[in-house]
Design an enzyme around this catalytic site. Structure first.
Site, PDB file in Angstrom:
ATOM      1  N   GLU A   1      -4.415  -7.760  -6.438  1.00 45.80           N
ATOM      2  CA  GLU A   1      -3.083  -8.374  -6.583  1.00 45.80           C
ATOM      3  C   GLU A   1      -2.938  -9.578  -5.661  1.00 45.80           C
ATOM      4  OE1 GLU A   1      -0.734  -4.218  -7.716  1.00 45.80           O
ATOM      5  OE2 GLU A   1      -0.394  -5.180  -5.784  1.00 45.80           O
TER       6      GLU A   1
ATOM      7  N   ARG B   1       0.854  -1.185   0.000  1.00 40.36           N
ATOM      8  CA  ARG B   1       0.000   0.000   0.000  1.00 40.36           C
ATOM      9  C   ARG B   1       0.888   1.232   0.000  1.00 40.36           C
ATOM     10  NH1 ARG B   1      -5.201   2.361   0.965  1.00 40.36           N
ATOM     11  NH2 ARG B   1      -4.848   3.911  -0.640  1.00 40.36           N
ATOM     12  N   GLY B   2       0.838   1.946  -1.145  1.00 38.06           N
ATOM     13  CA  GLY B   2       1.750   3.065  -1.340  1.00 38.06           C
ATOM     14  C   GLY B   2       1.796   4.054  -0.191  1.00 38.06           C
TER      15      GLY B   2
ATOM     16  N   ASP C   1       1.179   3.763   2.848  1.00 42.55           N
ATOM     17  CA  ASP C   1       1.739   3.245   4.106  1.00 42.55           C
ATOM     18  C   ASP C   1       3.251   3.059   4.037  1.00 42.55           C
ATOM     19  OD1 ASP C   1      -0.906   3.080   4.814  1.00 42.55           O
ATOM     20  OD2 ASP C   1      -0.919   0.915   5.192  1.00 42.55           O
ATOM     21  N   THR C   2       3.737   2.459   2.949  1.00 41.40           N
ATOM     22  CA  THR C   2       5.141   2.012   2.965  1.00 41.40           C
ATOM     23  C   THR C   2       5.967   2.400   1.739  1.00 41.40           C
ATOM     24  OG1 THR C   2       4.636  -0.122   1.944  1.00 41.40           O
ATOM     25  CG2 THR C   2       4.511  -0.036   4.349  1.00 41.40           C
ATOM     26  N   ARG C   3       5.387   3.178   0.829  1.00 38.90           N
ATOM     27  CA  ARG C   3       6.096   3.467  -0.415  1.00 38.90           C
ATOM     28  C   ARG C   3       7.491   4.038  -0.185  1.00 38.90           C
ATOM     29  NH1 ARG C   3       3.161   7.390  -2.294  1.00 38.90           N
ATOM     30  NH2 ARG C   3       1.836   6.258  -3.736  1.00 38.90           N
TER      31      ARG C   3
HETATM   32  C1  LIG Z   1      -3.418   4.473   7.175  1.00 38.72           C
HETATM   33  O1  LIG Z   1      -4.270   5.542   6.766  1.00 38.72           O
HETATM   34  C2  LIG Z   1      -4.561   6.468   7.785  1.00 38.72           C
HETATM   35  C3  LIG Z   1      -5.604   7.434   7.255  1.00 38.72           C
HETATM   36  O2  LIG Z   1      -5.225   7.953   6.017  1.00 38.72           O
HETATM   37  C4  LIG Z   1      -3.295   7.153   8.248  1.00 38.72           C
HETATM   38  O3  LIG Z   1      -3.574   8.068   9.287  1.00 38.72           O
HETATM   39  C5  LIG Z   1      -2.325   6.109   8.733  1.00 38.72           C
HETATM   40  O4  LIG Z   1      -1.085   6.686   9.084  1.00 38.72           O
HETATM   41  C6  LIG Z   1      -2.087   5.050   7.654  1.00 38.72           C
HETATM   42  N1  LIG Z   1      -1.256   3.980   8.170  1.00 38.72           N
HETATM   43  C7  LIG Z   1       0.045   3.844   7.885  1.00 38.72           C
HETATM   44  C8  LIG Z   1       0.727   2.658   8.427  1.00 38.72           C
HETATM   45  O5  LIG Z   1       0.649   4.641   7.180  1.00 38.72           O
END
Ligand SMILES: *[C@@H]1O[C@H](CO)[C@@H](O)[C@H](O)[C@H]1NC(C)=O
Ligand SMILES: *[C@@H]1O[C@H](CO)[C@@H](O)[C@H](O)[C@H]1NC(C)=O
Length: 323
Positions: free
Chosen positions: A137, A70-71, A73-75
């Protein structure tokens, strides 16, 4: 590890040159008088086709590893580090940044990248399930696992497999949101996929080295290398007679961490299977090394193509690129 590799390389060289020297002494040929002719061959001599793995095929779209993540989150974080380390290790990686994808179906190109990959790594973070593309995916990877034996190595990034299995927190909220908008069967398939992946053997980022991500990256790269190592195996005749004892004898002389073993020389008359023995040892040991190269017919190749040819092969094998 490079130091170890070099030692290993020397040992292979020493086998090869021993072989050539022995052969020269025992089977002089008229052309041996020619000062440029210093090579020899025998029926056990390896040919170019012996070596299948050293030169990685990086042309075209032949991906070895598919990364799904998931871009948002971890890109820029974990996925970037993992991707870079895999590429540096000479692995051909497809990293799908699916944030910008449009449409409802996985296109043929993306499908192909997933299907071709020997290994796929879904990096499941808390917002993974809010992306339809990630879920598509994931479903595809698991299909490939069933039908084509693809190796799926999930990384549970700051989530626990039980959260993925029971769809708690954001993971579950996102699925519920999809259910309100999309076909029930599609969402059900995704749920099943998440449940399935949660039971696969993978890694929990929080549990590896107390959450230090560099350690996790290293472990994943090591695992990928060893899974791909099938490709580094040299081809050998199926039925090898009388090699086992010798292999065991030599293995017993090598210290487990290769710190004291630098060179192994194998001497003997021509045609008794020194090269075969070297290949068996190479196949047995190669997974312990990050980089490796099997150079054969040193003298002959030098005479025919020049030393640069061998140097290039060595560099290609260990760095994954040529000079
Ligand atoms: C997941 O999305 C939420 C809302 O956009 C955000 O606050 C959160 O930091 C995200 N999680 C990660 C692991 O980046
Ligand atoms: C390597 O050699 C050891 C010792 O002889 C043996 O136990 C082991 O099965 C071999 N491994 C492979 C992959 O051939």
């Amino acid at each position: 590890m490079v130091g170890v590799f070099l030692n290993f390389f020397y040992w292979l060289c020493s086998i090869c040159s021993t072989n050539s020297l022995e052969m020269e002494r025992e089977e002089p040929t008229p052309s041996a008088e020619d000062p440029t002719y210093r090579a020899s061959s025998s029926s056990t001599s390896p040919s170019a086709g012996d070596y299948e793995g050293g030169t990685k095929k990086t042309k075209g779209d032949n991906y070895e590893v598919f990364l799904s993540f998931r871009g948002k989150d971890t890109r820029k974080g974990f996925t970037d580090h993992l991707y870079t380390s895999l590429v540096n290790a000479g692995i051909h990686v497809f990293r799908d940044d699916n944030e910008l994808r449009v449409g409802e179906e996985i296109g043929p190109e993306l499908l192909c990248s997933i299907t071709q990959s020997k290994i796929s790594i879904p990096i499941i973070s808390e917002n993974y399930s809010s992306s339809k593309w990630c879920l598509r995916e994931l479903t595809q990877m698991l299909k490939c696992r069933k039908s084509g034996g693809q190796i799926v190595l999930p990384i549970f990034y700051k989530v626990e497999p039980s959260q993925v299995r029971h769809l708690t927190g954001r993971l579950g909220n996102a699925i519920n949101a999809h259910r309100r908008k999309l076909d029930e069967n599609v969402v059900k398939e995704w749920e099943e996929a998440l449940k399935e992946v949660s039971s696969l053997k993978g890694w929990e980022s929080k549990k590896i080295d107390n959450g230090h991500e560099a350690a996790l990256v290293k472990i994943v790269v090591g695992k990928v290398m060893s899974e791909l190592n099938r490709n580094f195996q040299l081809t050998l005749p199926k039925e090898l007679v009388g090699v086992d004892d010798r292999v065991e004898e030599i293995m017993s002389l090598i210290d487990a961490k290769f710190t004291n073993t630098a060179i192994i020389g194998i001497c003997g008359m021509g045609g008794i299977g020194k090269t075969t023995l070297a290949k068996v040892l190479y196949n047995n040991l190669s997974s312990h090394f990050e980089h490796r190269s099997f150079l054969t017919d040193i003298r002959e190749t030098c005479a025919r193509k020049g030393i640069e040819c061998l140097q290039n092969q060595l560099i290609r094998d260990i760095l994954g690129s040529s000079i």
